[in-house]
Design an enzyme around this catalytic site. Structure first.
Site, PDB file in Angstrom:
ATOM      1  N   HIS A   1       0.817  -1.216   0.000  1.00  0.00           N
ATOM      2  CA  HIS A   1       0.000   0.000   0.000  1.00  0.00           C
ATOM      3  C   HIS A   1       0.848   1.263   0.000  1.00  0.00           C
ATOM      4  O   HIS A   1       0.434   2.297  -0.505  1.00  0.00           O
ATOM      5  CB  HIS A   1      -1.006  -0.040   1.156  1.00  0.00           C
ATOM      6  CG  HIS A   1      -2.152  -0.938   0.832  1.00  0.00           C
ATOM      7  ND1 HIS A   1      -2.183  -2.260   1.212  1.00  0.00           N
ATOM      8  CD2 HIS A   1      -3.261  -0.734   0.093  1.00  0.00           C
ATOM      9  CE1 HIS A   1      -3.292  -2.809   0.741  1.00  0.00           C
ATOM     10  NE2 HIS A   1      -3.966  -1.908   0.065  1.00  0.00           N
TER      11      HIS A   1
ATOM     12  N   ARG B   1     -10.794   4.292  -1.477  1.00  0.00           N
ATOM     13  CA  ARG B   1     -10.256   3.487  -0.371  1.00  0.00           C
ATOM     14  C   ARG B   1     -10.559   4.217   0.940  1.00  0.00           C
ATOM     15  O   ARG B   1      -9.720   4.945   1.468  1.00  0.00           O
ATOM     16  CB  ARG B   1      -8.748   3.298  -0.530  1.00  0.00           C
ATOM     17  CG  ARG B   1      -8.343   2.353  -1.658  1.00  0.00           C
ATOM     18  CD  ARG B   1      -6.828   2.161  -1.686  1.00  0.00           C
ATOM     19  NE  ARG B   1      -6.414   0.999  -2.425  1.00  0.00           N
ATOM     20  CZ  ARG B   1      -5.976   1.016  -3.692  1.00  0.00           C
ATOM     21  NH1 ARG B   1      -5.915   2.163  -4.342  1.00  0.00           N
ATOM     22  NH2 ARG B   1      -5.599  -0.096  -4.282  1.00  0.00           N
TER      23      ARG B   1
ATOM     24  N   ARG C   1     -15.569   2.025  -1.060  1.00  0.00           N
ATOM     25  CA  ARG C   1     -15.272   0.717  -0.470  1.00  0.00           C
ATOM     26  C   ARG C   1     -15.308   0.848   1.042  1.00  0.00           C
ATOM     27  O   ARG C   1     -14.733   1.789   1.594  1.00  0.00           O
ATOM     28  CB  ARG C   1     -13.895   0.239  -0.926  1.00  0.00           C
ATOM     29  CG  ARG C   1     -13.545  -1.099  -0.298  1.00  0.00           C
ATOM     30  CD  ARG C   1     -12.260  -1.639  -0.820  1.00  0.00           C
ATOM     31  NE  ARG C   1     -11.102  -0.904  -0.323  1.00  0.00           N
ATOM     32  CZ  ARG C   1      -9.853  -1.207  -0.650  1.00  0.00           C
ATOM     33  NH1 ARG C   1      -9.613  -2.187  -1.494  1.00  0.00           N
ATOM     34  NH2 ARG C   1      -8.854  -0.518  -0.160  1.00  0.00           N
TER      35      ARG C   1
ATOM     36  N   GLU D   1     -11.137 -10.693  -4.519  1.00  0.00           N
ATOM     37  CA  GLU D   1      -9.692 -10.606  -4.281  1.00  0.00           C
ATOM     38  C   GLU D   1      -9.157 -11.788  -3.488  1.00  0.00           C
ATOM     39  O   GLU D   1      -7.995 -11.804  -3.089  1.00  0.00           O
ATOM     40  CB  GLU D   1      -9.298  -9.267  -3.653  1.00  0.00           C
ATOM     41  CG  GLU D   1     -10.180  -8.766  -2.550  1.00  0.00           C
ATOM     42  CD  GLU D   1      -9.806  -7.353  -2.102  1.00  0.00           C
ATOM     43  OE1 GLU D   1      -8.864  -6.758  -2.619  1.00  0.00           O
ATOM     44  OE2 GLU D   1     -10.482  -6.859  -1.193  1.00  0.00           O
TER      45      GLU D   1
ATOM     46  N   ASN E   1      -4.551  -6.887  -6.807  1.00  0.00           N
ATOM     47  CA  ASN E   1      -3.394  -6.841  -5.895  1.00  0.00           C
ATOM     48  C   ASN E   1      -3.485  -7.954  -4.866  1.00  0.00           C
ATOM     49  O   ASN E   1      -2.525  -8.673  -4.610  1.00  0.00           O
ATOM     50  CB  ASN E   1      -3.340  -5.493  -5.164  1.00  0.00           C
ATOM     51  CG  ASN E   1      -3.399  -4.332  -6.111  1.00  0.00           C
ATOM     52  OD1 ASN E   1      -3.030  -4.464  -7.268  1.00  0.00           O
ATOM     53  ND2 ASN E   1      -3.882  -3.194  -5.647  1.00  0.00           N
ATOM     54  N   ASP E   2      -4.664  -8.070  -4.278  1.00  0.00           N
ATOM     55  CA  ASP E   2      -4.837  -9.127  -3.287  1.00  0.00           C
ATOM     56  C   ASP E   2      -5.092 -10.481  -3.935  1.00  0.00           C
ATOM     57  O   ASP E   2      -4.691 -11.507  -3.400  1.00  0.00           O
ATOM     58  CB  ASP E   2      -5.984  -8.769  -2.334  1.00  0.00           C
ATOM     59  CG  ASP E   2      -5.510  -7.835  -1.239  1.00  0.00           C
ATOM     60  OD1 ASP E   2      -4.420  -8.090  -0.686  1.00  0.00           O
ATOM     61  OD2 ASP E   2      -6.189  -6.844  -0.961  1.00  0.00           O
TER      62      ASP E   2
ATOM     63  N   ARG F   1       2.298  -9.369  -0.527  1.00  0.00           N
ATOM     64  CA  ARG F   1       2.516  -8.297  -1.500  1.00  0.00           C
ATOM     65  C   ARG F   1       3.427  -7.202  -0.980  1.00  0.00           C
ATOM     66  O   ARG F   1       3.926  -6.374  -1.757  1.00  0.00           O
ATOM     67  CB  ARG F   1       1.168  -7.693  -1.933  1.00  0.00           C
ATOM     68  CG  ARG F   1       0.395  -7.064  -0.809  1.00  0.00           C
ATOM     69  CD  ARG F   1      -1.041  -6.785  -1.194  1.00  0.00           C
ATOM     70  NE  ARG F   1      -1.247  -5.417  -1.632  1.00  0.00           N
ATOM     71  CZ  ARG F   1      -2.445  -4.857  -1.794  1.00  0.00           C
ATOM     72  NH1 ARG F   1      -3.543  -5.576  -1.573  1.00  0.00           N
ATOM     73  NH2 ARG F   1      -2.573  -3.630  -2.175  1.00  0.00           N
TER      74      ARG F   1
ATOM     75  N   CYS G   1     -10.003  -3.096 -10.329  1.00  0.00           N
ATOM     76  CA  CYS G   1      -9.542  -1.884  -9.648  1.00  0.00           C
ATOM     77  C   CYS G   1      -8.164  -2.080  -9.017  1.00  0.00           C
ATOM     78  O   CYS G   1      -7.662  -1.193  -8.345  1.00  0.00           O
ATOM     79  CB  CYS G   1     -10.550  -1.417  -8.600  1.00  0.00           C
ATOM     80  SG  CYS G   1     -10.814  -2.604  -7.284  1.00  0.00           S
TER      81      CYS G   1
HETATM   82  C1  PEP Z   1      -6.678  -4.888  -4.621  1.00  0.00           C
HETATM   83  O1  PEP Z   1      -6.429  -5.697  -3.734  1.00  0.00           O
HETATM   84  O2  PEP Z   1      -6.428  -5.090  -5.832  1.00  0.00           O
HETATM   85  C2  PEP Z   1      -7.283  -3.595  -4.295  1.00  0.00           C
HETATM   86  C3  PEP Z   1      -7.666  -2.754  -5.230  1.00  0.00           C
HETATM   87  O3  PEP Z   1      -7.384  -3.266  -2.981  1.00  0.00           O
HETATM   88  P1  PEP Z   1      -6.142  -2.797  -2.095  1.00  0.00           P
HETATM   89  O4  PEP Z   1      -4.980  -2.591  -3.002  1.00  0.00           O
HETATM   90  O5  PEP Z   1      -6.532  -1.555  -1.396  1.00  0.00           O
HETATM   91  O6  PEP Z   1      -5.958  -3.957  -1.170  1.00  0.00           O
HETATM   92 MG    MG Z   2      -7.320  -5.416  -1.811  1.00  0.00          MG
END
Ligand code: PEP
Ligand code: MG
Length: 598
Positions: free
Chosen positions: A205, A312, A349, A452, A475-476, A486, A523
Site C-alpha cells: 500500500h 479506499r 469501499r 480478491e 493486488n490481493d 505483496r 480496480c
Molecule cells: C486490490 O487488492 O487489488 C485492491 C484494489 O485493494 P487494495 O490494493 O486496497 O488492497
Molecule cells: Mg485489496
C-alpha cells in the site's frame, strides 16, 4: 564514487535531489522542517533536553557510586562528555540551523553520520564506542519526547517548500528503511521529489500511495540506507527501479534529459483528457479513478475519469491517533466526494484496514514484528468490519446518506465466505431500515463485492446472485492465489500477475459476471498497467479503475487498439506455457507497444 542500488520500480518517472535519510532509531522520531523563526526555539528544546539528560546521568552516578564497578561510573562520565562534545552537540545544532530539521531529526541525522564514521574505524576499541554514542542519542531523543510530547506526524506535510525550509531551492529525495501508508499520505504537497525505501513490494500500500501521488519511487532497495548518505546527490529511476548515488555529470545530464522527456510526454497525454476511451473499432471503455481521500476527486476529474471506481475509505481513518471518524464526519467526507464528481458514480469501499495498512503509523517493518503472525490472513477488511458492528453500521449509514447527493456504489473488500455475504447484506439492510425508521434521508446504492480472494472467484455465481456488481482486486487476488505477501520484498520476484492461475481467475470472473449481466471492473494495479490493457480487453473487460495519473496512458493504449484484432489473445495467453511471453509477443504483432519487462 557513483554507486547503484537496485530495488523495485513502483512509481514512474525520474527524481533528482539530495538525500534526506530518515534514520531508523529505536525511538519513534518525528521528522519535519521548522520555519526560520522557530529555529531558536528548536535549539532551546535541544539544550533543555541535553541538560535534562546531563542531570539524570549525574543523579545516576551518585546513586550507583560505592558498590558499583569503577568502569560503570567512568562510562557515565563518558556519556556526559559525549553529550557536550562538539561531534554531537555542535553538529546536531547545525542540522537545525542549516537544514531546518526539528531537534529529533537533527539528533537522528547526526547519530546516523556518527555511526557510519564509527563503522569505518580500524581500531576495534574506538569502533565499539559507537554503542555509547547511540545510547546518549537515544537518551536525548527520549528526553525530547518527554519534555515535549509534540503531536506532529513523523513527516510533516508543510507548504513552505524547499526554498524557505532550507534557504535554497535544493530538491530533496527521501531515503528510509520503511514508510507506512499513513505516513506516505503526508507526502501530498511535501517537499520531497521522490523516495526510496528498503522494504516493500510493488503493490504494497505504500507503493500504491506513492503512485497515486505521482512521485517517482523505488521500494525494496535493501542496501539504500547503507549506501546512501545524508546529503548525497541521488537519482531515483522510478521506471527501472534503480537508485544512482553520487552520479557523474554525464549520468546526471542523461537523466535530466529523460526527466524533461517525461514531462513532455505527460503534457502530450494530458491533451487526451476530454476524449472518450473508444477503441479504433468503436468499443467504448469506461475509465474510472481510484482515490484515497475526497480531495483526490479533483485529480480524477482532471484526468478525465468517468467516475470513481474505488474510494479506499480506510485512509479517512488513518493518522487520527486512534480516534475514528464518526458517522457524521464520514458522511461529510463521502458527500464531498460525491458532490465534487458532479453526477458521476462514486464507488465507496468499506474500510479495508489490516495487513500492511494499519490504522496508525505502523510501518511494514513494525508490522512484521507485530504479534499477529499473518496479518494479511488475519482480521482484515470485511472481517474487521463485521467484528465491530457499531463501527460498520456507522460507515454504512454514512455511505447510504451520501447517496442522496449522487450515484453511490458500495463495495465490500475481501469478502470470501458465504456467511460474510449474509452478514454484510444483513448489516446493509439493518442500516437502511434504521435510517428509514429515524426519518433520515438516504439513497439507493448498488452493492458490489471485491473479488480478491480465490475462494470468491471460485464461487462467483453465489456473489453474482447477491451483488449488483463485482470489482476484481488484482493486488490481493495475486497475493492470496500465489501465497505471496505483496508487501514483502524478499518474495517480490514471485509476485506475478502473469501467473496462469491468476489470469485464469481474472478471465473466469469477467466471463461469468458478463454472462450474468452484472457489471465487472478491475480496480487493482493491473488495470493501470499498460502491459495488461489488451489482455484484459481480450478477457472481455470494459471497465478499468486506476490512479488518475495512470489514466491517460491507458486511454492512449485503448485509442490505439482494434478490439477485433484481440479475438484470439485471451485463448493464446490462457493456454500459453509462458503467458507473459505469449501476451507480449501477440501485442507486439498487433502493433501495440508492450512495455519492457520490469
Ligand atoms: C486490490 O487488492 O487489488 C485492491 C484494489 O485493494 P487494495 O490494493 O486496497 O488492497
Ligand atoms: Mg485489496
Amino acid at each position: 564514487m557513483s554507486v547503484q542500488v537496485f530495488g523495485l520500480p513502483v512509481s514512474r518517472g525520474v527524481a533528482i535531489g539530495r538525500a534526506v535519510l530518515v534514520a531508523s532509531s529505536r525511538v519513534d522520531v518525528a521528522h519535519y522542517f521548522v520555519e526560520p523563526h522557530q529555529i531558536r526555539g528548536e535549539i532551546t528544546r535541544l539544550a533543555v533536553a541535553r541538560d535534562l539528560v546531563c542531570s539524570e546521568l549525574e543523579l545516576l552516578k551518585q546513586e550507583v557510586q560505592g558498590d558499583t564497578p569503577a568502569e560503570l561510573v567512568a562510562l557515565l562520565d563518558v556519556h556526559v562528555m559525549l553529550l557536550n562534545d562538539e561531534v554531537l552537540a555542535t553538529a546536531t545544532r547545525q542540522w537545525i540551523e542549516e537544514r531546518h530539521y526539528n531537534a529529533e531529526w537533527a539528533v537522528a541525522a547526526q547519530l546516523d553520520a556518527l555511526t557510519r564514521q564509527f563503522d569505518e574505524m580500524e581500531d576495534e576499541y574506538l569502533r565499539e564506542r559507537k554503542a555509547d554514542v547511540e545510547q546518549v542519542a537515544e537518551r536525548l531523543l527520549q528526553a525530547l519526547a518527554r519534555a515535549d510530547k509534540a503531536c506532529m506526524p513523523p513527516i510533516m506535510r508543510h507548504g513552505t517548500g524547499v526554498g524557505s525550509a532550507q534557504g535554497d531551492a535544493t530538491p530533496l529525495v527521501l531515503v528510509a528503511n520503511d514508510i507506512s501508508p499513513a505516513d506516505m499520505m503526508q507526502f501530498k504537497g511535501s517537499v520531497f521529489r521522490g523516495f526510496v525505501t528498503e522494504v516493500g513490494g510493488r503493490t504494497s500500500h505504500t507503493a500504491i500511495v506513492a503512485r497515486s501521488l505521482d512521485i517517482p519511487a523505488v521500494v525494496g532497495a535493501r542496501e539504500a540506507s547503507r549506501l546512501v548518505r545524508q546529503d548525497d546527490w541521488v537519482i531515483i529511476d522510478g521506471d527501472a527501479g534503480i537508485v544512482i548515488v553520487d552520479p557523474s555529470p554525464m549520468v546526471l545530464d542523461e537523466y535530466r534529459f529523460r526527466q524533461r522527456q517525461g514531462h513532455l510526454e505527460r503534457d502530450r497525454l494530458a491533451r487526451l483528457r476530454g476524449r472518450p476511451a473508444v477503441t479504433l473499432d468503436g468499443h467504448r471503455i469506461q475509465l474510472l479513478a481510484n482515490i484515497e481521500l475526497p480531495g483526490d476527486t479533483a485529480a480524477a476529474l482532471d484526468a478525465g475519469a468517468e467516475g470513481v471506481g474505488l474510494f479506499r475509505s480506510e485512509f479517512l481513518f488513518m493518522n487520527r491517533a486512534g480516534e475514528l471518524p464518526d458517522e457524521q464526519e464520514q458522511y461529510e467526507a463521502y458527500r464531498a466526494a460525491v458532490e465534487s464528481m458532479r453526477g458521476l458514480p462514486v464507488t465507496i469501499r468499506t474500510i479495508d484496514i489490516g495487513a500492511d495498512k494499519p490504522l496508525d503509523r505502523m510501518s511494514v517493518n513494525e508490522l512484521k514484528h507485530d504479534h499477529t503472525l499473518n496479518p494479511a490472513l488475519g482480521l482484515r477488511a470485511i472481517r474487521w468490519s463485521l467484528a465491530d458492528p457499531d463501527m460498520f453500521e456507522g460507515q454504512l449509514r454514512a455511505i447510504l446518506r451520501a447517496a442522496v447527493h449522487g450515484p453511490v456504489r458500495l463495495l465490500v473488500p475481501m469478502i470470501s465466505h458465504p456467511s460474510e455475504i449474509r452478514a454484510t447484506l444483513d448489516a446493509v439492510e439493518r442500516a437502511r431500515a434504521r435510517l428509514a425508521a429515524e426519518g433520515i434521508p438516504h439513497g439507493v446504492v448498488a452493492l458490489g463485492a471485491m473479488i480478491e480472494v480465490p475462494a470468491a472467484a471460485l464461487m462467483l455465481p453465489r456473489f453474482l446472485r447477491h451483488f449488483d456488481f463485482v470489482s476484481i482486486g488484482t493486488n490481493d487476488l495475486i497475493q492470496y492465489t500465489l501465497a505471496i505477501d505483496r508487501a514483502d520484498e524478499a518474495v517480490a520476484h514471485l509476485y506475478d500477475p502473469w501467473h496462469p492461475a491468476v489470469l485464469a481467475l481474472i478471465a473466469s470472473t469477467i466471463r461469468m459476471a458478463l454472462a450474468a449481466g452484472k457489471d465487472v471492473s478491475v480496480c487493482g494495479e493491473m488495470a493501470g498497467d499498460p502491459d495488461f490493457t489488451e489482455v484484459l480487453l481480450s478477457f472481455g473487460l470494459r471497465s478499468f479503475s486506476m490512479h488518475p495519473t495512470q489514466l491517460p496512458t491507458i486511454k492512449q493504449r485503448i485509442l490505439r487498439t482494434e478490439m477485433a484484432a484481440l479475438a484470439g489473445l485471451a485463448d493464446t495467453v490462457l493456454a500459453a506455457e509462458d503467458p507473459q511471453q505469449a501476451g507480449r509477443a501477440s501485442v507486439r504483432r498487433l502493433g501495440g507497444q508492450a512495455a519492457p519487462a520490469a
